[in-house]
Scaffold this active site. Structure first.
Site, PDB file in Angstrom:
ATOM      1  N   ARG A 169       0.804  -1.220   0.000  1.00 35.09           N
ATOM      2  CA  ARG A 169       0.000   0.000   0.000  1.00 35.09           C
ATOM      3  C   ARG A 169       0.842   1.276   0.000  1.00 35.09           C
ATOM      4  O   ARG A 169       0.318   2.364  -0.188  1.00 35.09           O
ATOM      5  CB  ARG A 169      -0.922   0.019   1.228  1.00 35.09           C
ATOM      6  CG  ARG A 169      -1.905  -1.131   1.253  1.00 35.09           C
ATOM      7  CD  ARG A 169      -2.717  -1.131   2.534  1.00 35.09           C
ATOM      8  NE  ARG A 169      -3.797  -0.154   2.533  1.00 35.09           N
ATOM      9  CZ  ARG A 169      -3.850   0.923   3.293  1.00 35.09           C
ATOM     10  NH1 ARG A 169      -2.866   1.199   4.103  1.00 35.09           N
ATOM     11  NH2 ARG A 169      -4.869   1.753   3.245  1.00 35.09           N
ATOM     12  N   ARG A 207       0.353   3.513  -2.924  1.00 34.47           N
ATOM     13  CA  ARG A 207      -0.988   3.854  -3.374  1.00 34.47           C
ATOM     14  C   ARG A 207      -1.078   5.363  -3.636  1.00 34.47           C
ATOM     15  O   ARG A 207      -0.315   6.139  -3.073  1.00 34.47           O
ATOM     16  CB  ARG A 207      -2.032   3.423  -2.342  1.00 34.47           C
ATOM     17  CG  ARG A 207      -2.031   4.213  -1.045  1.00 34.47           C
ATOM     18  CD  ARG A 207      -2.991   3.570  -0.054  1.00 34.47           C
ATOM     19  NE  ARG A 207      -3.143   4.337   1.172  1.00 34.47           N
ATOM     20  CZ  ARG A 207      -2.326   4.290   2.202  1.00 34.47           C
ATOM     21  NH1 ARG A 207      -1.235   3.551   2.146  1.00 34.47           N
ATOM     22  NH2 ARG A 207      -2.559   5.007   3.288  1.00 34.47           N
ATOM     23  N   CYS A 232      14.158  32.709  21.382  1.00 34.99           N
ATOM     24  CA  CYS A 232      13.965  31.352  21.909  1.00 34.99           C
ATOM     25  C   CYS A 232      13.985  31.374  23.431  1.00 34.99           C
ATOM     26  O   CYS A 232      14.931  31.878  24.042  1.00 34.99           O
ATOM     27  CB  CYS A 232      15.072  30.444  21.381  1.00 34.99           C
ATOM     28  SG  CYS A 232      15.127  28.839  22.192  1.00 34.99           S
ATOM     29  N   CYS A 262      17.120  29.270  24.897  1.00 34.83           N
ATOM     30  CA  CYS A 262      18.523  29.660  24.703  1.00 34.83           C
ATOM     31  C   CYS A 262      19.073  30.338  25.968  1.00 34.83           C
ATOM     32  O   CYS A 262      18.329  30.942  26.739  1.00 34.83           O
ATOM     33  CB  CYS A 262      18.645  30.607  23.506  1.00 34.83           C
ATOM     34  SG  CYS A 262      18.799  29.765  21.915  1.00 34.83           S
ATOM     35  N   ASN A 312       9.345  22.893  34.411  1.00 33.76           N
ATOM     36  CA  ASN A 312       8.501  23.430  33.334  1.00 33.76           C
ATOM     37  C   ASN A 312       7.605  24.553  33.865  1.00 33.76           C
ATOM     38  O   ASN A 312       6.977  24.408  34.905  1.00 33.76           O
ATOM     39  CB  ASN A 312       7.643  22.287  32.771  1.00 33.76           C
ATOM     40  CG  ASN A 312       7.062  22.611  31.420  1.00 33.76           C
ATOM     41  OD1 ASN A 312       6.615  23.735  31.177  1.00 33.76           O
ATOM     42  ND2 ASN A 312       7.063  21.631  30.535  1.00 33.76           N
ATOM     43  N   ASP A 313       7.581  25.675  33.125  1.00 35.92           N
ATOM     44  CA  ASP A 313       6.747  26.809  33.542  1.00 35.92           C
ATOM     45  C   ASP A 313       5.268  26.531  33.331  1.00 35.92           C
ATOM     46  O   ASP A 313       4.415  27.202  33.911  1.00 35.92           O
ATOM     47  CB  ASP A 313       7.140  28.062  32.746  1.00 35.92           C
ATOM     48  CG  ASP A 313       8.600  28.444  32.984  1.00 35.92           C
ATOM     49  OD1 ASP A 313       9.045  28.372  34.141  1.00 35.92           O
ATOM     50  OD2 ASP A 313       9.295  28.796  32.009  1.00 35.92           O
ATOM     51  N   HIS A 372      21.174  26.302  19.905  1.00 34.63           N
ATOM     52  CA  HIS A 372      19.789  26.271  19.420  1.00 34.63           C
ATOM     53  C   HIS A 372      19.606  25.249  18.295  1.00 34.63           C
ATOM     54  O   HIS A 372      18.511  24.761  18.048  1.00 34.63           O
ATOM     55  CB  HIS A 372      19.435  27.681  18.926  1.00 34.63           C
ATOM     56  CG  HIS A 372      18.007  27.863  18.534  1.00 34.63           C
ATOM     57  ND1 HIS A 372      16.987  27.960  19.456  1.00 34.63           N
ATOM     58  CD2 HIS A 372      17.419  27.952  17.303  1.00 34.63           C
ATOM     59  CE1 HIS A 372      15.832  28.108  18.807  1.00 34.63           C
ATOM     60  NE2 HIS A 372      16.064  28.114  17.501  1.00 34.63           N
ATOM     61  N   ASN A 385      10.155  15.120  21.899  1.00 30.73           N
ATOM     62  CA  ASN A 385       9.389  15.338  20.679  1.00 30.73           C
ATOM     63  C   ASN A 385      10.272  16.172  19.761  1.00 30.73           C
ATOM     64  O   ASN A 385      10.772  17.219  20.176  1.00 30.73           O
ATOM     65  CB  ASN A 385       8.101  16.112  20.959  1.00 30.73           C
ATOM     66  CG  ASN A 385       7.135  15.330  21.830  1.00 30.73           C
ATOM     67  OD1 ASN A 385       7.151  14.104  21.854  1.00 30.73           O
ATOM     68  ND2 ASN A 385       6.293  16.043  22.560  1.00 30.73           N
ATOM     69  N   GLY A 389       4.329  18.540  16.604  1.00 32.64           N
ATOM     70  CA  GLY A 389       3.791  19.603  17.436  1.00 32.64           C
ATOM     71  C   GLY A 389       4.812  20.360  18.263  1.00 32.64           C
ATOM     72  O   GLY A 389       4.445  21.049  19.217  1.00 32.64           O
ATOM     73  N   SER A 423       6.879  23.313  19.145  1.00 33.70           N
ATOM     74  CA  SER A 423       6.826  24.726  18.795  1.00 33.70           C
ATOM     75  C   SER A 423       8.208  25.367  18.827  1.00 33.70           C
ATOM     76  O   SER A 423       8.447  26.369  18.172  1.00 33.70           O
ATOM     77  CB  SER A 423       5.900  25.460  19.770  1.00 33.70           C
ATOM     78  OG  SER A 423       6.289  25.158  21.099  1.00 33.70           O
ATOM     79  N   HIS A 440      14.633  24.289  19.593  1.00 27.44           N
ATOM     80  CA  HIS A 440      15.814  24.129  20.462  1.00 27.44           C
ATOM     81  C   HIS A 440      15.786  22.713  21.047  1.00 27.44           C
ATOM     82  O   HIS A 440      14.848  22.353  21.741  1.00 27.44           O
ATOM     83  CB  HIS A 440      15.793  25.169  21.585  1.00 27.44           C
ATOM     84  CG  HIS A 440      17.101  25.291  22.298  1.00 27.44           C
ATOM     85  ND1 HIS A 440      17.790  26.483  22.378  1.00 27.44           N
ATOM     86  CD2 HIS A 440      17.860  24.374  22.948  1.00 27.44           C
ATOM     87  CE1 HIS A 440      18.913  26.282  23.059  1.00 27.44           C
ATOM     88  NE2 HIS A 440      18.964  25.007  23.419  1.00 27.44           N
ATOM     89  N   HIS A 442      15.541  19.595  23.039  1.00 25.02           N
ATOM     90  CA  HIS A 442      15.261  19.390  24.461  1.00 25.02           C
ATOM     91  C   HIS A 442      14.395  18.155  24.656  1.00 25.02           C
ATOM     92  O   HIS A 442      13.692  17.733  23.744  1.00 25.02           O
ATOM     93  CB  HIS A 442      14.562  20.612  25.058  1.00 25.02           C
ATOM     94  CG  HIS A 442      13.184  20.873  24.519  1.00 25.02           C
ATOM     95  ND1 HIS A 442      12.962  21.417  23.266  1.00 25.02           N
ATOM     96  CD2 HIS A 442      11.961  20.658  25.050  1.00 25.02           C
ATOM     97  CE1 HIS A 442      11.658  21.535  23.062  1.00 25.02           C
ATOM     98  NE2 HIS A 442      11.021  21.075  24.122  1.00 25.02           N
ATOM     99  N   GLN A 489      11.684  16.249  27.698  1.00 24.82           N
ATOM    100  CA  GLN A 489      10.807  16.625  28.804  1.00 24.82           C
ATOM    101  C   GLN A 489      10.685  15.468  29.782  1.00 24.82           C
ATOM    102  O   GLN A 489      10.826  14.306  29.403  1.00 24.82           O
ATOM    103  CB  GLN A 489       9.427  16.994  28.282  1.00 24.82           C
ATOM    104  CG  GLN A 489       9.431  18.212  27.361  1.00 24.82           C
ATOM    105  CD  GLN A 489       8.018  18.599  26.969  1.00 24.82           C
ATOM    106  OE1 GLN A 489       7.196  18.962  27.801  1.00 24.82           O
ATOM    107  NE2 GLN A 489       7.728  18.486  25.692  1.00 24.82           N
ATOM    108  N   GLU A 519       3.270  -3.013  28.567  1.00 22.26           N
ATOM    109  CA  GLU A 519       4.532  -3.744  28.374  1.00 22.26           C
ATOM    110  C   GLU A 519       4.872  -4.583  29.597  1.00 22.26           C
ATOM    111  O   GLU A 519       5.328  -5.729  29.474  1.00 22.26           O
ATOM    112  CB  GLU A 519       5.662  -2.749  28.081  1.00 22.26           C
ATOM    113  CG  GLU A 519       5.534  -2.114  26.701  1.00 22.26           C
ATOM    114  CD  GLU A 519       6.507  -0.976  26.463  1.00 22.26           C
ATOM    115  OE1 GLU A 519       6.542  -0.476  25.326  1.00 22.26           O
ATOM    116  OE2 GLU A 519       7.227  -0.566  27.402  1.00 22.26           O
ATOM    117  N   LYS A 541       2.357   9.273   8.357  1.00 21.19           N
ATOM    118  CA  LYS A 541       1.570   8.083   8.630  1.00 21.19           C
ATOM    119  C   LYS A 541       0.362   8.568   9.444  1.00 21.19           C
ATOM    120  O   LYS A 541       0.487   8.946  10.602  1.00 21.19           O
ATOM    121  CB  LYS A 541       2.403   7.082   9.442  1.00 21.19           C
ATOM    122  CG  LYS A 541       1.603   6.022  10.204  1.00 21.19           C
ATOM    123  CD  LYS A 541       0.879   5.089   9.280  1.00 21.19           C
ATOM    124  CE  LYS A 541       0.095   4.040  10.086  1.00 21.19           C
ATOM    125  NZ  LYS A 541      -0.852   3.312   9.225  1.00 21.19           N
TER     126      LYS A 541
HETATM  127 ZN   LIG Z   1      17.203  28.209  21.545  1.00 24.26          ZN
END
Ligand SMILES: [Zn+2]
Length: 346
Positions: free
Chosen positions: A7, A10, A31, A34, A56-57, A94, A134, A140, A142, A145, A147, A149, A163, A293
């Site tokens: 496929r 296709r 940024c 940075c 994290n803020d 960066h 990510n 997603g 944004s 730089h 990093h 999480q 698992e 995908k």
């Molecule tokens: Zn940066």
């Protein structure tokens, strides 16, 4: 999951995903990650020179969660989501993704995962330490730089619960505590076609049951439940394997390759997790340059993945690539995938 590699070719009139591969500056004054820049909270980053970890803020969990919980009517229930959310900036640069970092710097990143898992996992309110990266606008992100999480939470995450129960069931059913992941590693090495990297401590491969075209597992050979249980030698080997895989990814289409990369770890609530095998998973959302995908009827609706590609064919592409980044040296162009018949895999 189902493999239906015929496929892949296709007709496709869906959206094309633009990959922003413009060369990034090494420092971006707008940024919030940075060095020396202000974040939305008003806090100012130190002029850090190595790795930089901060709370994290905008945490998804944490002390700001409501203390008083009103229980909804049955059958629903609710409880407070507590924990700690942190950001790990890999470097002050960066533009320096894992693929472009020297192995010695990746080792510092992995060592930070180890330390944070140890420290946060020891907190009484933390039952699991989820660490992930990510990468790419397509998943997603944004801020480019580089990093990772951390979500250290008072609840556990479903993927690792699943698992864990599979590994416990396998150990019980096969007797003598046999490890599911030990046997997966053995099977992958015996087959060999899907292996990208292997040394005495670590192996990287496209799993037989890969759901995404270029899905890769990077695992220590020794079964440990958490990254914090790895030795210095294993941390160094993991860094070398991560470098190998991420460089191949970037070299594939000669662009910065997007992915979601979770660390698969057992809970940290003091339970018996001897059956759990820690590993790093790469879940890349693209099956071709600029083609996502999409998760649809089979995946979201039916709960099984329908893969358009076979991991053997994708492994041929990745194995053929240079392990020198294309921005550092001209790389080998990718090969054309083959299209085997559909088969079901479990
Ligand atoms: Zn940066």
């Amino acid at each position: 999951m189902i493999v239906a590699a015929h496929r892949q070719s296709r007709p496709w009139v869906g959206a094309s995903i633009g990959v922003d591969d413009a060369r990034l500056p090494s420092y971006d004054e707008s940024c919030y990650l940075c060095p020396g820049n202000a974040r939305v909270s008003g806090k100012v980053n130190p002029r850090y020179s190595g790795i930089f970890v901060f709370d994290n803020d905008h945490p998804c969990v944490g002390a700001d969660a409501p203390a008083e919980i009103v229980q909804p009517p049955a059958p629903y229930s609710v409880r407070r989501a507590d924990g700690v959310a942190r950001v790990i900036c890999y470097s002050p640069r960066h533009d320096l993704t894992l693929a472009r970092m020297p192995v010695s710097d990746i080792e510092v990143v992995v060592d930070t995962w180890r330390r944070e898992t140890h420290d946060l996992g020891a907190r009484p309110e933390v039952n699991q330490v989820l660490i992930f990266e990510n990468k790419g606008e397509v998943v997603g992100v944004s801020n480019p730089h580089p990093h990772a999480q951390i979500y250290a939470t008072n609840f556990t995450w479903q993927t690792f619960d699943t698992e864990l129960s599979a590994q416990r069931r396998y150990a019980r059913d096969t007797g003598a505590g046999r490890g599911l992941f030990d046997d997966i590693i053995r099977a992958e090495e015996e087959d060999g076609r899907r292996v990208l990297y292997a040394d005495e401590h670590v192996i990287a491969f496209l799993p037989y049951f890969a759901r995404y075209a270029y899905e890769v597992y990077v695992a220590p050979r020794r079964r440990v439940a958490h990254v914090s249980d790895l030795s210095d030698h294993e941390i160094a080997a993991l860094a070398r394997a991560l470098k190998d895989v991420t460089v191949r990814y970037d070299n594939l289409w000669r662009q910065s390759f997007p992915y979601v990369m979770p660390l698969h770890q057992a809970p940290t609530d003091g339970g018996d997790y001897r059956d759990f095998h820690f590993f790093v998973g790469f879940l890349p959302p693209l099956r071709r340059p600029n083609t996502l995908k999409y998760l649809a009827g089979p995946e979201i609706g039916g709960g099984n993945f329908l893969s358009d590609t076979s991991p053997e064919a994708m492994a041929i592409e990745l194995r053929a690539l240079s392990t020198v980044h294309y921005l550092d040296e001209r790389a080998t162009p990718p090969t054309t995938p083959t299209t085997p018949a559909p088969v079901q895999r479990a």
